[in-house]
Design a protein around this motif. Structure first.
Motif, PDB file in Angstrom:
ATOM      1  N   ASP A 193      47.029  40.989  38.311  1.00 30.08           N
ATOM      2  CA  ASP A 193      46.440  39.580  38.334  1.00 30.08           C
ATOM      3  C   ASP A 193      47.379  38.630  39.364  1.00 30.08           C
ATOM      4  O   ASP A 193      46.642  37.838  40.179  1.00 30.08           O
TER       5      ASP A 193
ATOM      6  N   ALA B  42      47.181  39.531  42.883  1.00 31.38           N
ATOM      7  CA  ALA B  42      45.705  39.431  43.586  1.00 31.38           C
ATOM      8  C   ALA B  42      45.635  38.248  43.947  1.00 31.38           C
ATOM      9  O   ALA B  42      45.170  37.815  45.119  1.00 31.38           O
TER      10      ALA B  42
ATOM     11  N   THR C 221      45.220  36.838  47.808  1.00 31.75           N
ATOM     12  CA  THR C 221      43.968  35.844  47.968  1.00 31.75           C
ATOM     13  C   THR C 221      44.630  34.516  48.786  1.00 31.75           C
ATOM     14  O   THR C 221      43.869  33.956  49.616  1.00 31.75           O
TER      15      THR C 221
ATOM     16  N   LEU D 240      44.175  45.491  46.097  1.00 31.26           N
ATOM     17  CA  LEU D 240      44.125  45.908  44.586  1.00 31.26           C
ATOM     18  C   LEU D 240      43.070  46.090  43.802  1.00 31.26           C
ATOM     19  O   LEU D 240      43.233  46.582  42.461  1.00 31.26           O
TER      20      LEU D 240
END
Length: 465
Positions: free
Chosen positions: A265, A268, A272, A283
């Protein structure tokens, strides 16, 4: 290229689970890692040191993709030939240092001849032709790297990934067809991995008609993760020119340090919001199948790196700071928004129809502010200007440019007492244009002026880390 798939996707995945494929490590080497013969030799050391590395995914040698893109942009034949000469120079520099050049010389010459034929086209390039031209970087580097491994005594073959990497026909940004890739991989690629090392290409694929597609810039990481998912890999390795993922861009502060472990998480969010080490989509396949991802430096393979996995031992409030420049802030304001249903739906319908992706959103009683990851004045203008015209038909629209998005990445940022207080205290002298907090437990984002961004990241990193 055959369109027939003899093995159903579900059956192919069951086959993988019942085979020895779970022992496979997929190793991806980026452009700087295969930049020249010396760099390729370092990567060969990494591959041969671990017998579980069976599938190797390579990018084009550093600088080659830029040259290939330049070829398709230039209208002058001389400029295209100049870019082609650069690709030829990099390719021959590696070829000439091989001990057995004759074994791959013919294949390299054939690829260069095909590329030269495309370069000689005296007209503009279609989207299909652009993707075909850009595919040559990976196709050349994979042949060369396979020979580097072969000369070290490894049983190895170069494999054309277009046989299994099925995408749709959106040239320039092909969307992988996951179930079809799984079936094709089980049929054509999986049986080879028990016999030899396989070197294949990142970034490229093919549609159902066999036409070459690309996954977009940075798509080699994504390719490796998709293939890792398809072969049931136990680990996907991403080898690059930096020792893992850092707490922030080391070019912004010498206090940045490598993060030993990070959750899917968190990683990611970092990808991003601007971290360059990983492609944002990388991922997704790893998360689907819970495949750990390792990021390390091919220059310093023993210097450690970053493990990305579902479960981590530590979950600090602050993990890293990401920076993404060239942001546009659009504010849509209208009294008609007050207590009205459907206003936001109308705004987002317009953006959706023009295929404009929104990152951050904040609203007030009569306005909504949106951030976009590009700026009017570039090629982006072609899509944003018609959308702005539609929005202006029923609202007041303001566009602000030259902004940077800073994201503080961590854990439970939406609920940990004192987190925002520490953050805003560190930024008390900074004018933040927009703040987005609470939508995710893993990030807190805000906009600042481009000119202040680097200083803000440095000051914030010192305060938080």
């Amino acid at each position: 290229m055959s369109n027939q798939i003899s093995i159903a996707a579900s059956a192919s995945r069951e086959h993988l689970l019942n085979s020895h494929a779970y022992q496979i490590i997929v190793a991806k080497f980026g452009g700087t890692s295969v930049a020249d013969f010396t760099a390729m030799s370092r990567c060969a050391d990494i591959v041969l040191a671990d017998p579980n590395i069976r599938l190797i995914v390579v990018s084009a040698s550093s600088g080659v993709t830029n040259m290939l893109v330049e070829m398709t942009k230039q209208s002058e034949a001389a400029a295209r030939l100049n870019a082609y000469a650069g690709v030829e120079r990099i390719t021959y520099a590696v070829l000439q240092q091989l001990q057995q050049q004759a074994l791959v010389g013919a294949a390299i010459e054939q690829l260069l001849l095909e590329l030269k034929t495309l370069v000689d086209l005296n007209r503009s390039y279609s989207d299909i032709e652009k993707d075909l031209v850009q595919s040559f970087g990976e196709r050349l580097s994979s042949v060369l790297f396979a020979q580097v491994l072969a000369e070290r005594g490894a049983p190895v073959s170069s494999f054309d990934v277009r046989r299994v990497m099925r995408t749709d026909s959106r040239f320039g940004k092909g969307e992988p067809q996951i179930d079809t890739i799984a079936a094709l991989t089980a049929q054509y690629l999986q049986p080879l991995l028990n016999q030899q090392l396989i070197v294949t290409q990142g970034f490229i694929g093919a549609d159902s008609q066999g036409q070459t597609t690309t996954l977009g810039r940075g798509g080699s990481d994504y390719s490796a993760a998709i293939l890792g998912e398809a072969v049931g890999a136990k680990v996907v390795q991403i080898w690059t020119d930096v020792v893992g993922i850092f707490t922030t861009d080391p070019r912004l502060t010498d206090q940045a340090r490598c993060i030993p472990e990070i959750s899917f998480d968190e990683a990611a969010e970092m990808a991003t919001f601007g971290a360059k080490v990983l492609h944002p989509a990388t991922l997704i396949p790893a998360m689907r199948q819970n495949i750990p991802v390792f990021v390390g430096s091919s220059r310093e393979p023993n210097a450690g790196g970053t493990w990305i996995s579902k479960q981590v031992d530590t979950k600090p409030s602050y993990r890293a700071i990401a920076l993404r420049k060239a942001q546009t802030l659009i504010t849509v304001k209208s009294p008609a928004m007050l207590h009205a249903a459907g206003f936001l739906a109308r705004v987002f319908d317009i953006l959706s129809r023009h295929q404009i992706s929104v990152d951050l959103v904040t609203t007030s009683e009569i306005s909504v502010a949106l951030t976009l990851d590009d700026a009017p004045g570039s090629a982006f203008t072609q899509s944003i200007e018609p959308a702005l015209a539609e929005l202006k038909a029923f609202s007041e629209v303001t566009v602000e440019q030259n902004l940077s998005l800073i994201a503080v990445i961590g854990n439970h940022l939406h609920s940990t007492r004192g987190v925002t207080g520490s953050l805003f205290q560190a930024l008390e002298k900074i004018n933040m244009r927009l703040i987005c907090h609470g939508a995710s437990r893993h990030n807190l984002c805000f906009l600042v002026q481009d000119g202040e961004a680097a200083g803000v990241v440095k000051e914030l990193h010192q305060a938080l880390f």
